[in-house]
Design a protein around this motif. Structure first.
Motif, PDB file in Angstrom:
ATOM      1  N   ALA A 173      14.047  58.481  62.331  1.00 65.01           N
ATOM      2  CA  ALA A 173      14.646  59.795  62.113  1.00 65.01           C
ATOM      3  C   ALA A 173      15.708  59.739  61.018  1.00 65.01           C
ATOM      4  O   ALA A 173      16.364  58.720  60.824  1.00 65.01           O
ATOM      5  CB  ALA A 173      15.272  60.295  63.408  1.00 65.01           C
ATOM      6  N   ILE A 174      15.811  60.840  60.326  1.00 66.89           N
ATOM      7  CA  ILE A 174      16.876  60.981  59.336  1.00 66.89           C
ATOM      8  C   ILE A 174      17.768  62.121  59.809  1.00 66.89           C
ATOM      9  O   ILE A 174      17.269  63.206  60.117  1.00 66.89           O
ATOM     10  CB  ILE A 174      16.311  61.293  57.939  1.00 66.89           C
ATOM     11  CG1 ILE A 174      15.471  60.112  57.429  1.00 66.89           C
ATOM     12  CG2 ILE A 174      17.433  61.621  56.956  1.00 66.89           C
ATOM     13  CD1 ILE A 174      14.662  60.433  56.199  1.00 66.89           C
ATOM     14  N   GLU A 175      19.059  61.846  59.895  1.00 67.28           N
ATOM     15  CA  GLU A 175      19.977  62.886  60.346  1.00 67.28           C
ATOM     16  C   GLU A 175      20.832  63.344  59.182  1.00 67.28           C
ATOM     17  O   GLU A 175      21.371  62.518  58.442  1.00 67.28           O
ATOM     18  CB  GLU A 175      20.904  62.323  61.411  1.00 67.28           C
ATOM     19  CG  GLU A 175      20.419  62.533  62.829  1.00 67.28           C
ATOM     20  CD  GLU A 175      21.381  61.869  63.775  1.00 67.28           C
ATOM     21  OE1 GLU A 175      22.507  62.369  63.912  1.00 67.28           O
ATOM     22  OE2 GLU A 175      21.006  60.822  64.344  1.00 67.28           O
ATOM     23  N   ILE A 176      20.953  64.642  59.046  1.00 70.25           N
ATOM     24  CA  ILE A 176      21.833  65.185  58.001  1.00 70.25           C
ATOM     25  C   ILE A 176      22.902  66.003  58.695  1.00 70.25           C
ATOM     26  O   ILE A 176      22.601  66.850  59.540  1.00 70.25           O
ATOM     27  CB  ILE A 176      21.055  66.076  57.022  1.00 70.25           C
ATOM     28  CG1 ILE A 176      19.863  65.313  56.437  1.00 70.25           C
ATOM     29  CG2 ILE A 176      21.968  66.554  55.893  1.00 70.25           C
ATOM     30  CD1 ILE A 176      18.890  66.202  55.702  1.00 70.25           C
ATOM     31  N   GLN A 177      24.145  65.747  58.346  1.00 79.15           N
ATOM     32  CA  GLN A 177      25.239  66.540  58.908  1.00 79.15           C
ATOM     33  C   GLN A 177      25.962  67.244  57.778  1.00 79.15           C
ATOM     34  O   GLN A 177      26.192  66.653  56.715  1.00 79.15           O
ATOM     35  CB  GLN A 177      26.233  65.628  59.612  1.00 79.15           C
ATOM     36  CG  GLN A 177      25.807  65.220  60.997  1.00 79.15           C
ATOM     37  CD  GLN A 177      26.779  64.214  61.544  1.00 79.15           C
ATOM     38  OE1 GLN A 177      26.980  63.145  60.955  1.00 79.15           O
ATOM     39  NE2 GLN A 177      27.392  64.553  62.671  1.00 79.15           N
ATOM     40  N   LEU A 178      26.331  68.484  58.041  1.00 79.00           N
ATOM     41  CA  LEU A 178      27.112  69.230  57.053  1.00 79.00           C
ATOM     42  C   LEU A 178      28.440  69.572  57.718  1.00 79.00           C
ATOM     43  O   LEU A 178      28.478  70.274  58.726  1.00 79.00           O
ATOM     44  CB  LEU A 178      26.351  70.496  56.662  1.00 79.00           C
ATOM     45  CG  LEU A 178      26.963  71.332  55.549  1.00 79.00           C
ATOM     46  CD1 LEU A 178      26.962  70.567  54.243  1.00 79.00           C
ATOM     47  CD2 LEU A 178      26.176  72.618  55.367  1.00 79.00           C
TER      48      LEU A 178
ATOM     49  N   LEU B  25      31.487  67.932  53.322  1.00 81.97           N
ATOM     50  CA  LEU B  25      30.979  66.580  53.489  1.00 81.97           C
ATOM     51  C   LEU B  25      29.543  66.650  54.001  1.00 81.97           C
ATOM     52  O   LEU B  25      29.267  67.322  54.989  1.00 81.97           O
ATOM     53  CB  LEU B  25      31.863  65.826  54.489  1.00 81.97           C
ATOM     54  CG  LEU B  25      31.411  64.439  54.916  1.00 81.97           C
ATOM     55  CD1 LEU B  25      31.373  63.487  53.736  1.00 81.97           C
ATOM     56  CD2 LEU B  25      32.324  63.894  56.005  1.00 81.97           C
ATOM     57  N   VAL B  26      28.644  65.979  53.287  1.00 79.81           N
ATOM     58  CA  VAL B  26      27.255  65.893  53.738  1.00 79.81           C
ATOM     59  C   VAL B  26      27.002  64.435  54.084  1.00 79.81           C
ATOM     60  O   VAL B  26      27.198  63.555  53.248  1.00 79.81           O
ATOM     61  CB  VAL B  26      26.272  66.367  52.640  1.00 79.81           C
ATOM     62  CG1 VAL B  26      24.838  66.214  53.125  1.00 79.81           C
ATOM     63  CG2 VAL B  26      26.575  67.793  52.231  1.00 79.81           C
ATOM     64  N   VAL B  27      26.623  64.197  55.332  1.00 82.82           N
ATOM     65  CA  VAL B  27      26.342  62.823  55.758  1.00 82.82           C
ATOM     66  C   VAL B  27      24.830  62.700  55.948  1.00 82.82           C
ATOM     67  O   VAL B  27      24.221  63.523  56.619  1.00 82.82           O
ATOM     68  CB  VAL B  27      27.064  62.490  57.078  1.00 82.82           C
ATOM     69  CG1 VAL B  27      26.891  61.018  57.418  1.00 82.82           C
ATOM     70  CG2 VAL B  27      28.536  62.846  56.990  1.00 82.82           C
ATOM     71  N   VAL B  28      24.245  61.696  55.322  1.00 89.59           N
ATOM     72  CA  VAL B  28      22.814  61.445  55.482  1.00 89.59           C
ATOM     73  C   VAL B  28      22.661  60.079  56.147  1.00 89.59           C
ATOM     74  O   VAL B  28      23.069  59.064  55.583  1.00 89.59           O
ATOM     75  CB  VAL B  28      22.077  61.469  54.117  1.00 89.59           C
ATOM     76  CG1 VAL B  28      20.597  61.151  54.319  1.00 89.59           C
ATOM     77  CG2 VAL B  28      22.258  62.810  53.438  1.00 89.59           C
TER      78      VAL B  28
END
Lengths: 424, 224
Positions: A339-344, A352-355
């Motif tokens: 899985a790839i998680e993206i947080q905004l 902040l964008v965390v991948v």
């Protein structure tokens, strides 16, 4: 009151007091002299005629005009005519003149010295200005370091004085500015050179990147051209040639993007736009590739951002490109069914964008190298997947042009976390 | 690019009991103008001592520190202090703000000490860039850690030094605030054409740098 006007007032008062004292002294000398002559005449008269005391007082100490009507003028005439005593001769043979003469000579000498000192000072100033001209002449000849005299001037220990009006201080500031100008010119020149080298390096890098696929294509082509080759062999070489052509195509596309950005043909033009939308578009661009590998992509945003737009100053097109590069890497270097998680996340002054991915990860010694142009991690190369080492370089470049940053961290178990910020 | 700071054969040894600690041991390095250079090393590798020496806060046993062509340790103590105030901006881990002064007063204080004229527009521009303009009349104890450090950054930028030296500036901040402060610092430094030298042991922070210098046992191991 500042020190400068204070000083000039002191000088003024000094000169004035000096002159007043000198003049008073002169007046005192003259009247002293006159009174001395008068008294010595009275004494002489009394010595000659001791019985005429009353007359002596009358003659020497009382005004003759009052009782006898003798004015100074007719006294002069009478004595001149009758006894031949020349008044003007006596006036000019008065000892006061000697005093005056000495005074004058001293004054002239002082004046002379003053002129000499001033001239020497002026000479020094001219020399100092000449040194500045020499420095400027040096600048013209591409020599941007400060001359020896200038260095001495700048490094003198009594600099940084508060009194900016003094010549020496002015000179110091001038040299300091000259030195700064020199540094600026040197920078400018080196920046031009740097730019040149940068372009050269880019061309070298590009040709190097193109060399490998072209030469393997060349080999495949030669092999296919030889006659004693079975059909299956021929098909195999044709296929590998086709792969090389594909690689070339990908490479060319990447290089074109790179050179567009590098040469400033495409400018990053930030505008007020919805970052959420940009991010969503980036996700949908890699979605099919992720789907093929059964990789799940989850986009998570701040609860307060749900269903809202997030207006951030950014260039949608290029920022999408930046996100796509990071996401493509995440898909490319992850195993299937991860899985790839993206947080905004909205921070006070940044977005902040965390991948986060569960991929092969990056060795900690490689973290600061992954943004270099054409750098590919050791593991990435071993996996031998398609790649030019351009993606993250481009991403960082795009983000930095908009005031953003990108950093990466190892995840505790497996994979990598990328942190992307953009200013709000 | 041109070299703004150069260190030549710098040595600083301490006596700790009977042992000699080689905090800085024949170090050579150079920093380019307009670049963000990170000095990375484990704690005790001598990086703080090195930064103090770069900023003229200490005196080396031998060697030179040259800032803008000036060998700073050739200056007397008074002159060194003046040079430091004029040419070097500091950002420390614990912010070093004066609690009885407002944000604005803290920012303009170094210039005031030097008797320099304060360009209010420029200072406001910096505060805007670092997102502190609304907080300019606030007292430091009402600020968050990130805001305090941003005040310290604004203070370092405002006096327009030749070089800014930062010692673990995000060491006291949580990781999100760290990212935020670093992003702002990096941007401001770029915007105002400043040169930044930062000491850190945090590899995430170091990634943002243009150049990384690795220090081990007082020596430069890797100058990339």
């Amino acid at each position: 009151m500042d020190r400068k006007s204070h000083k000039s007032i002191i000088t003024y008062i000094g000169v004035w007091t000096g002159t007043a004292i000198l003049l008073s002294l002169a007046v005192f000398c003259i009247s002293w002299n006159m009174e001395q002559i008068n008294r010595s005449r009275a004494a002489k008269f009394l010595a000659m005629h001791p019985q005429m005391e009353a007359e002596a007082v009358e003659i020497f100490l009382k005004d003759p005009n009052q009782e006898y009507g003798i004015t100074t003028n007719n006294a002069i005439e009478l004595l001149q005519e009758k006894y031949g005593y020349d008044f003007y001769y006596d006036v000019f043979h008065n000892p006061v003149w000697y005093l005056w003469g000495v005074f004058l000579i001293v004054m002239v000498m002082i004046l002379y010295c003053d002129i000499r000192i001033n001239r020497r000072k002026e000479q020094k100033k001219i020399e100092q200005l000449n040194e500045i001209i020499e420095q400027l002449e040096q600048f013209k000849q591409d020599e941007f370091t400060v001359t020896e005299t200038g260095r001495v001037m700048i490094n003198r220990d009594d600099n940084f004085g508060e009194d900016e009006s003094r010549w020496d201080n002015m000179l110091y500031y001038l040299w300091e500015k000259l030195r700064e100008t020199g540094v600026y010119f040197r920078d400018l020149k080196e920046r031009v050179k740097q730019e040149e080298n940068h372009t050269k390096a880019l061309i070298t890098d590009l040709s190097h990147q193109l060399k490998t696929p072209v030469s393997s294509l060349h080999i495949s082509y030669e092999l296919i051209s030889t006659e004693h080759l079975s059909e299956s062999e021929r098909a195999e070489f044709l296929q590998s040639a086709g792969q090389e052509v594909d690689r070339l195509e990908i490479l060319l596309k990447e290089l074109l993007r790179l050179s567009n950005l590098e040469c400033g043909m495409i400018e990053v033009r930030p505008e007020m736009a919805d970052l959420l939308r940009t991010l969503t578009e980036a996700v949908s661009q890699v979605y099919m590739k992720a789907y093929d590998k059964s990789i799940e992509i989850n986009l998570e945003t701040d609860p307060q951002l749900l269903g809202q737009t997030l207006i951030v100053r950014h260039d949608p097109k290029w920022t999408k490109e930046a996100f796509v590069n990071v996401l493509e890497n995440a898909v490319k270097y992850s195993d299937a069914c991860t899985a790839i998680e993206i947080q905004l996340i909205k921070l006070p002054a940044n977005v902040l964008v965390v991948v986060k991915d569960e991929g092969i990860g990056i060795a900690s010694c490689e973290f600061h190298k992954i943004y270099q142009r054409f750098y590919r991690g050791k593991q990435a190369r071993e996996l031998a997947k398609e790649g030019t080492g351009v993606g993250l370089y481009l991403t960082r470049s795009i983000l930095e042009r908009q005031g953003g940053t990108i950093t990466a961290k190892r995840r505790r178990k497996k994979g990598t976390k990328f942190f992307i910020t953009l200013p709000l | 690019m041109s070299i703004i700071l150069e260190v030549k054969d710098l040595v600083k040894h301490y006596k700790m009991g009977s042992e000699t600690v080689k905090a800085v041991d024949h170090t050579n390095l150079s920093v380019e103008r307009g670049k963000f250079t990170a000095i990375v090393g484990r704690s005790g590798s001598g990086k703080s001592t090195l930064l103090h020496l770069l900023g003229g806060l200490d005196r080396p046993d031998s060697g030179k520190v040259i800032i803008e062509d000036k060998d700073i340790y050739s200056l007397g103590n008074d002159m060194l202090a003046k040079f430091r105030r004029k040419k070097i901006g500091f950002i420390f881990q614990d912010f070093n703000l004066i609690p009885s002064l407002t944000v604005w007063e803290n920012v303009v204080l170094p210039m005031g000490l030097d008797g320099r004229k304060i360009n209010e527009k420029e200072v406001l521009d910096i505060l805007n860039h670092i997102d502190l303009a609304q907080k300019k009349d606030a007292m430091p104890n009402t600020l968050s850690g990130g805001q305090k450090q941003r005040t310290a950054i604004a203070r370092a930028l405002a006096s327009k030094p030749a070089i800014i030296l930062a010692d673990e500036p995000t060491g006291n901040l949580d990781s999100q605030t760290e990212l935020e402060v670093m992003a702002l610092l990096k941007n401001c430094v770029k915007e105002f054409g400043q040169t930044l030298v930062m000491i850190t042991h945090d590899e995430t922070v170091a990634q943002m740098a243009d150049e990384i210098i690795l220090i081990e046992d007082g020596k430069v191991v890797n100058h990339s």
